[in-house]
Design a protein around this motif. Structure first.
Motif, PDB file in Angstrom:
ATOM      1  N   TYR A 176      53.942  52.706  32.245  1.00 17.68           N
ATOM      2  CA  TYR A 176      54.947  52.710  31.192  1.00 17.68           C
ATOM      3  C   TYR A 176      54.435  53.620  30.075  1.00 17.68           C
ATOM      4  O   TYR A 176      53.593  53.214  29.262  1.00 17.68           O
ATOM      5  CB  TYR A 176      55.186  51.295  30.677  1.00 17.68           C
ATOM      6  N   ARG A 177      54.911  54.848  30.073  1.00 21.76           N
ATOM      7  CA  ARG A 177      54.441  55.830  29.092  1.00 21.76           C
ATOM      8  C   ARG A 177      55.334  55.742  27.855  1.00 21.76           C
ATOM      9  O   ARG A 177      56.395  56.365  27.772  1.00 21.76           O
ATOM     10  CB  ARG A 177      54.431  57.225  29.693  1.00 21.76           C
ATOM     11  N   GLU A 178      54.889  54.949  26.903  1.00 26.28           N
ATOM     12  CA  GLU A 178      55.690  54.666  25.718  1.00 26.28           C
ATOM     13  C   GLU A 178      54.819  53.984  24.678  1.00 26.28           C
ATOM     14  O   GLU A 178      53.716  53.507  24.970  1.00 26.28           O
ATOM     15  CB  GLU A 178      56.854  53.738  26.082  1.00 26.28           C
ATOM     16  N   THR A 179      55.315  53.946  23.457  1.00 26.46           N
ATOM     17  CA  THR A 179      54.697  53.110  22.432  1.00 26.46           C
ATOM     18  C   THR A 179      55.538  51.849  22.308  1.00 26.46           C
ATOM     19  O   THR A 179      56.757  51.875  22.473  1.00 26.46           O
ATOM     20  CB  THR A 179      54.627  53.830  21.073  1.00 26.46           C
ATOM     21  N   THR A 209      64.083  49.054  31.784  1.00 29.37           N
ATOM     22  CA  THR A 209      63.179  50.043  32.394  1.00 29.37           C
ATOM     23  C   THR A 209      61.978  50.348  31.517  1.00 29.37           C
ATOM     24  O   THR A 209      61.017  50.965  31.980  1.00 29.37           O
ATOM     25  CB  THR A 209      63.925  51.356  32.689  1.00 29.37           C
ATOM     26  N   THR A 210      62.004  49.943  30.247  1.00 36.84           N
ATOM     27  CA  THR A 210      60.870  50.150  29.350  1.00 36.84           C
ATOM     28  C   THR A 210      60.460  48.827  28.730  1.00 36.84           C
ATOM     29  O   THR A 210      61.281  47.910  28.570  1.00 36.84           O
ATOM     30  CB  THR A 210      61.195  51.152  28.225  1.00 36.84           C
ATOM     31  N   VAL A 211      59.193  48.766  28.366  1.00 38.93           N
ATOM     32  CA  VAL A 211      58.678  47.544  27.743  1.00 38.93           C
ATOM     33  C   VAL A 211      59.310  47.353  26.366  1.00 38.93           C
ATOM     34  O   VAL A 211      59.692  46.239  25.988  1.00 38.93           O
ATOM     35  CB  VAL A 211      57.146  47.591  27.646  1.00 38.93           C
ATOM     36  N   GLN A 212      59.430  48.448  25.611  1.00 38.15           N
ATOM     37  CA  GLN A 212      59.999  48.312  24.273  1.00 38.15           C
ATOM     38  C   GLN A 212      61.440  47.815  24.317  1.00 38.15           C
ATOM     39  O   GLN A 212      61.855  47.010  23.473  1.00 38.15           O
ATOM     40  CB  GLN A 212      59.927  49.635  23.522  1.00 38.15           C
ATOM     41  N   SER A 218      46.162  53.578  12.408  1.00 36.96           N
ATOM     42  CA  SER A 218      47.070  52.482  12.783  1.00 36.96           C
ATOM     43  C   SER A 218      48.299  52.991  13.513  1.00 36.96           C
ATOM     44  O   SER A 218      48.759  52.397  14.487  1.00 36.96           O
ATOM     45  CB  SER A 218      47.489  51.698  11.538  1.00 36.96           C
ATOM     46  N   GLY A 219      48.835  54.099  13.052  1.00 41.11           N
ATOM     47  CA  GLY A 219      50.033  54.637  13.667  1.00 41.11           C
ATOM     48  C   GLY A 219      49.825  55.233  15.035  1.00 41.11           C
ATOM     49  O   GLY A 219      50.790  55.496  15.760  1.00 41.11           O
ATOM     50  N   SER A 220      48.561  55.449  15.414  1.00 42.07           N
ATOM     51  CA  SER A 220      48.267  56.035  16.726  1.00 42.07           C
ATOM     52  C   SER A 220      48.364  55.028  17.862  1.00 42.07           C
ATOM     53  O   SER A 220      48.324  55.410  19.037  1.00 42.07           O
ATOM     54  CB  SER A 220      46.860  56.643  16.724  1.00 42.07           C
ATOM     55  N   ALA A 221      48.489  53.746  17.551  1.00 39.11           N
ATOM     56  CA  ALA A 221      48.404  52.695  18.577  1.00 39.11           C
ATOM     57  C   ALA A 221      49.512  52.816  19.618  1.00 39.11           C
ATOM     58  O   ALA A 221      50.682  52.949  19.280  1.00 39.11           O
ATOM     59  CB  ALA A 221      48.449  51.322  17.930  1.00 39.11           C
ATOM     60  N   THR A 222      49.125  52.734  20.872  1.00 39.60           N
ATOM     61  CA  THR A 222      50.110  52.678  21.949  1.00 39.60           C
ATOM     62  C   THR A 222      50.908  51.386  21.860  1.00 39.60           C
ATOM     63  O   THR A 222      52.136  51.381  21.950  1.00 39.60           O
ATOM     64  CB  THR A 222      49.417  52.782  23.313  1.00 39.60           C
ATOM     65  N   VAL A 247      50.746  53.022  28.310  1.00 42.91           N
ATOM     66  CA  VAL A 247      49.883  54.104  27.835  1.00 42.91           C
ATOM     67  C   VAL A 247      50.680  55.122  27.035  1.00 42.91           C
ATOM     68  O   VAL A 247      51.856  55.370  27.293  1.00 42.91           O
ATOM     69  CB  VAL A 247      49.178  54.794  29.034  1.00 42.91           C
ATOM     70  N   TYR A 248      50.001  55.722  26.047  1.00 48.47           N
ATOM     71  CA  TYR A 248      50.536  56.879  25.332  1.00 48.47           C
ATOM     72  C   TYR A 248      49.342  57.665  24.795  1.00 48.47           C
ATOM     73  O   TYR A 248      48.184  57.268  25.009  1.00 48.47           O
ATOM     74  CB  TYR A 248      51.497  56.457  24.214  1.00 48.47           C
ATOM     75  N   ASP A 249      49.623  58.790  24.114  1.00 44.58           N
ATOM     76  CA  ASP A 249      48.512  59.668  23.744  1.00 44.58           C
ATOM     77  C   ASP A 249      48.549  60.128  22.287  1.00 44.58           C
ATOM     78  O   ASP A 249      48.067  61.207  21.959  1.00 44.58           O
ATOM     79  CB  ASP A 249      48.458  60.888  24.666  1.00 44.58           C
ATOM     80  N   ASN A 250      49.091  59.319  21.387  1.00 45.69           N
ATOM     81  CA  ASN A 250      49.019  59.671  19.971  1.00 45.69           C
ATOM     82  C   ASN A 250      47.607  59.468  19.441  1.00 45.69           C
ATOM     83  O   ASN A 250      46.892  58.553  19.872  1.00 45.69           O
ATOM     84  CB  ASN A 250      49.980  58.801  19.146  1.00 45.69           C
TER      85      ASN A 250
END
Length: 369
Positions: A84-87, A61-64, A130-134, A112-115
């Protein structure tokens, strides 16, 4: 019987699958359903295919979760339409991985994500750029087609916080290719980078759409952008120019090639001349960087400042000392009004400013629109 447009889509999709080396059945022979022309878990493209569906109709159900399950090399992930709201992180060991969006348009499949750089991590501290990347891709041989990579962080989410860098995707692997993808964000949307100063990361973006405001295509990769559309955004928080910069390469000094944009276009939501085409990024981690950018045979809209299209990020590293050049660009933003502000390649120099020169012996199959 399919309409002409639908028939054309099916034909193009079949050709795209073959160009990616997938042993796929004809689209008409594959089952209909949430995975469209890419079939379903019961009719896999290859033995190493995983299907992702947010409603539970696929393998994951998730890409990760699918990336984690795809241990080793050569996996294909088919992403059903949805958000897919995830990192997501693709580790270096997962080489030659392919992601296929199963929609009819890259808008149908969104990761998509919002960090942001200034967002507080659950364990304390902040994410940093770098850590903000979706999505983070560190593996070599990564390919994506028909997918939107986004970071929907807004500056108003962290009022007064300077850490507004919010990366949609960070790509560090060699032989990374993106076809008909979209990259959405504001500051630092597309981070085309490498794993280390010594590593050469060749990346190819064809028929893609990228939008943002500040340095929204940046990093030290050797990257070619072909037939891409770059869109600069209106910034309600700023009244005066400049609103931002399209490119901010940080090419390592030992790398003869940085970014090449060819047969692209730049449009803008902002007023005329409110954007610069580029500025050089010389990071504190590599003070010897020698940023490289060539924009050629492209259409630059009125949003680009034609009088002074380049600017400095730091006064110690003026743009004039970098490897910035243009060739045969057209449009209001490409007008050469002050020649010293727009370095131009000679015809002889332009002969080496090509995809084949930048990407070398990478056997990349041409992709049609």
């Amino acid at each position: 019987m399919p309409s002409p447009s639908r028939r054309a889509l099916l034909t193009a999709s079949a050709g795209a699958l073959l160009s990616l080396g997938l042993a796929a059945a004809p689209a008409s022979a594959r089952p209909a359903g949430p995975f469209g022309r890419f079939g379903s878990p019961s009719a896999r493209l290859t033995e190493r295919t995983l299907y992702v569906h947010p409603g539970g109709l696929g393998d994951h159900t998730t890409v990760q979760a699918a990336v984690t399950a795809a241990s080793g090399s050569g996996w294909t992930l088919v992403l059903a339409p949805g958000t897919y709201r995830e990192t997501v992180a693709v580790s270096p060991a997962r080489t030659d991985m392919t992601w296929l969006g199963a929609g009819e348009d890259p808008r149908d499949v969104v990761v998509v994500y919002d960090n942001a750089a200034g967002t507080t991590r659950p364990d304390g501290g902040t994410y940093g750029t770098s850590g903000s990347a979706t999505t983070t891709v560190q593996a070599d041989g990564f390919t994506a087609r028909g997918i939107t990579f986004a970071n929907d962080f807004l500056r108003t989410d962290l009022p007064g916080n300077p850490g507004t860098q919010a990366v949609a995707i960070k790509v560090q692997g060699d032989r990374s290719a993106f076809f008909h993808c979209r990259f959405l964000g504001h500051q630092d949307t597309l981070y085309a980078d490498s794993m280390s100063l010594a590593a050469v990361a060749r990346q190819f973006f064809a028929h893609c759409y990228v939008e943002g405001d500040v340095d929204f295509v940046f990093g030290r990769a050797r990257a070619v952008f072909e037939h891409c559309h770059f869109r600069t955004l209106l910034r309600p928080d700023l009244a005066a120019a400049p609103h931002g910069f399209v490119f901010a390469p940080s090419t390592a000094r030992g790398n003869p090639y940085g970014y090449l944009a060819t047969r692209c276009r730049v449009t803008s939501e902002a007023p005329d001349a409110f954007y610069k085409l580029a500025r050089p990024w010389v990071p504190s981690s590599d003070t010897t960087a020698w940023p490289s950018l060539v924009v050629r045979d492209s259409v630059l809209g009125p949003g680009i400042d034609a009088v002074a299209p380049y600017a400095n990020m730091r006064e110690a590293y003026p743009w004039q000392a970098q490897r910035f050049a243009e060739y045969r660009n057209t449009g209001p933003g490409a007008e050469v009004t002050v020649p010293e502000n727009r370095p131009q390649l000679t015809p002889d120099e332009a002969e080496s400013a090509t995809r084949s020169t930048y990407l070398g012996d990478w056997n990349l199959t041409p992709v049609r629109a």
